[in-house]
Write a protein that holds these residues in place. Structure first.
Motif, short mmCIF file in Angstrom:
data_model
loop_
_atom_site.label_atom_id
_atom_site.label_comp_id
_atom_site.label_asym_id
_atom_site.label_seq_id
_atom_site.Cartn_x
_atom_site.Cartn_y
_atom_site.Cartn_z
N ASP A 47 -26.83 21.11 33.45
CA ASP A 47 -27.10 21.73 32.58
C ASP A 47 -26.92 23.76 32.40
O ASP A 47 -28.00 24.00 33.67
CB ASP A 47 -28.25 21.69 31.89
CG ASP A 47 -29.07 21.58 30.46
OD1 ASP A 47 -28.20 22.86 30.09
OD2 ASP A 47 -29.61 21.70 30.09
N THR B 287 -27.15 21.55 21.71
CA THR B 287 -27.85 19.89 21.97
C THR B 287 -29.02 21.26 20.51
O THR B 287 -29.63 20.61 19.91
CB THR B 287 -28.87 19.60 22.66
OG1 THR B 287 -28.91 20.51 23.53
CG2 THR B 287 -27.36 18.46 22.69
N TRP B 288 -28.57 22.74 20.28
CA TRP B 288 -29.82 23.38 19.88
C TRP B 288 -29.76 23.71 18.88
O TRP B 288 -30.52 23.86 17.98
CB TRP B 288 -30.44 24.57 21.30
CG TRP B 288 -31.30 25.52 20.44
CD1 TRP B 288 -31.35 26.30 19.74
CD2 TRP B 288 -33.02 25.51 20.62
NE1 TRP B 288 -31.95 26.98 19.53
CE2 TRP B 288 -33.72 26.73 20.30
CE3 TRP B 288 -33.29 24.53 21.10
CZ2 TRP B 288 -34.93 26.65 20.08
CZ3 TRP B 288 -34.21 24.88 21.07
CH2 TRP B 288 -35.54 25.68 20.53
N SER C 117 -27.76 21.77 26.55
CA SER C 117 -29.44 21.76 25.90
C SER C 117 -29.86 23.22 25.02
O SER C 117 -30.46 23.52 24.57
CB SER C 117 -29.98 21.40 26.70
OG SER C 117 -30.54 22.79 27.63
N ALA D 96 -31.90 25.10 26.60
CA ALA D 96 -33.51 24.86 26.27
C ALA D 96 -33.94 25.79 25.90
O ALA D 96 -33.92 26.99 27.23
CB ALA D 96 -33.76 24.29 27.60
N ASP E 100 -39.31 20.98 29.35
CA ASP E 100 -39.25 19.81 28.40
C ASP E 100 -37.59 19.83 27.90
O ASP E 100 -37.10 18.54 27.74
CB ASP E 100 -39.74 19.00 27.70
CG ASP E 100 -39.94 20.43 26.12
OD1 ASP E 100 -40.41 21.27 26.29
OD2 ASP E 100 -40.51 19.72 25.02
N ARG E 101 -36.80 21.31 27.06
CA ARG E 101 -35.96 20.38 26.88
C ARG E 101 -34.57 20.30 27.79
O ARG E 101 -33.40 19.85 27.47
CB ARG E 101 -35.23 21.07 25.58
CG ARG E 101 -35.93 20.66 24.15
CD ARG E 101 -35.73 21.11 23.51
NE ARG E 101 -34.55 21.25 22.40
CZ ARG E 101 -33.90 21.46 22.32
NH1 ARG E 101 -32.70 22.55 23.64
NH2 ARG E 101 -32.03 20.29 22.63
N SER F 181 -31.52 18.14 27.82
CA SER F 181 -31.13 16.73 26.89
C SER F 181 -29.53 17.32 26.03
O SER F 181 -28.72 18.36 26.19
CB SER F 181 -32.14 18.19 25.42
OG SER F 181 -31.94 17.62 24.66
N HIS G 138 -29.06 14.59 24.01
CA HIS G 138 -27.67 13.47 23.00
C HIS G 138 -27.60 13.65 21.69
O HIS G 138 -26.64 13.05 21.06
CB HIS G 138 -29.42 12.74 22.32
CG HIS G 138 -30.02 11.12 23.82
ND1 HIS G 138 -31.12 10.70 24.01
CD2 HIS G 138 -29.38 11.62 25.12
CE1 HIS G 138 -31.13 10.53 24.92
NE2 HIS G 138 -30.20 10.48 25.63
#
Length: 248
Positions: free
Chosen positions: A13, A188-189, A212, A214, A218-219, A222, A224
């Protein structure tokens, strides 16, 4: 379409933020999350210094570098990089990071954002809210032009969330990314690349990366949402450089 996410694994990432810009965790918080997520590599890429409200302060570049160096020794199981998500602008070298400042980083990400001077930001914001008289046809040309110039005049590893916050010619940008070996991000954001934009970009030889982006630990890792859009667009997973399909 039902997706079995356990069939896919994110390898690295390269787009995460910390409290050095407007993330909510420290660099070490992101590193811990990346290790827990099973990532082999992580990049800290806070927002470029030209952003008026949450860009990283230039005096923090060496501070962040020292922190990354210390964490490399503490977490040898993961590769750590210091990058930056530079802002694409319409002047200079078309980024808000100077040639000298680039030496502070392992690599450069770049994306278009509101909140920066010299980037048609007010016009793009008005256009996005249907408040620009005459429509935004000229903005498509201006936005695309400054993005192409940023790509060809700089060594950019990832073009972040292409198509976000303005009108852009995704096909022309994808061709330039293929020419310059710049990865096109499926975020993904943010909603970009959208399914239709992925289909358009896939007509070229461009390669893709899922990030992500992020803003909280916690992200980190990510992916998905990015996989969902990529599969819906019919993109060959092998063209996404940081996703591996897990076989039984």
């Amino acid at each position: 379409m039902e997706i079995k996410f356990d069939r896919y694994q994110m390898i690295f990432d390269y787009h995460t933020h910390t409290t050095y810009s407007h993330g909510k965790g420290s660099i070490e918080d992101n590193v811990k999350a990346a290790v827990d997520a099973g990532l082999s590599a992580l990049a800290i890429t806070d927002h470029g210094p030209g952003h008026l409200t949450y860009g990283v302060k230039r005096e923090n570049f060496p501070v962040m570098r020292e922190e990354i160096s210390a964490l490399k020794a503490k977490y040898p199981e993961i590769q750590l990089y210091l990058g930056i998500e530079a802002n694409i602008v319409s002047v200079g070298n078309y980024l808000d990071v100077s040639e000298e400042e680039k030496d502070c980083f392992d690599f450069i990400l770049a994306g278009y954002h509101y909140g920066i001077p010299h980037g048609h930001c007010v016009a793009n914001w008005l256009d996005s809210h249907g408040m620009l008289p005459g429509g935004g046809t000229d903005l498509l040309v201006k936005n695309t032009d400054m993005t192409l110039k940023a790509l060809y005049e700089n060594d950019i590893k990832i073009l972040t969330h292409p198509g976000d916050k303005g009108r852009f010619d995704i096909l022309d940008i994808a061709k330039a990314c293929a020419d310059t070996d710049t990865l096109m991000e499926i975020s993904t954001w943010h909603a970009h690349l959208t399914v239709e934009e992925i289909k358009t970009a896939a007509q070229t030889d461009a390669k893709f990366v899922i990030s992500s982006d992020a803003h909280t630990p916690d992200r980190v890792g990510s992916f998905h949402g990015g996989i969902e859009r990529a599969l819906e667009a019919g993109l060959d997973i092998e063209r996404i450089v940081n996703i591996r399909e897990v076989h039984d």
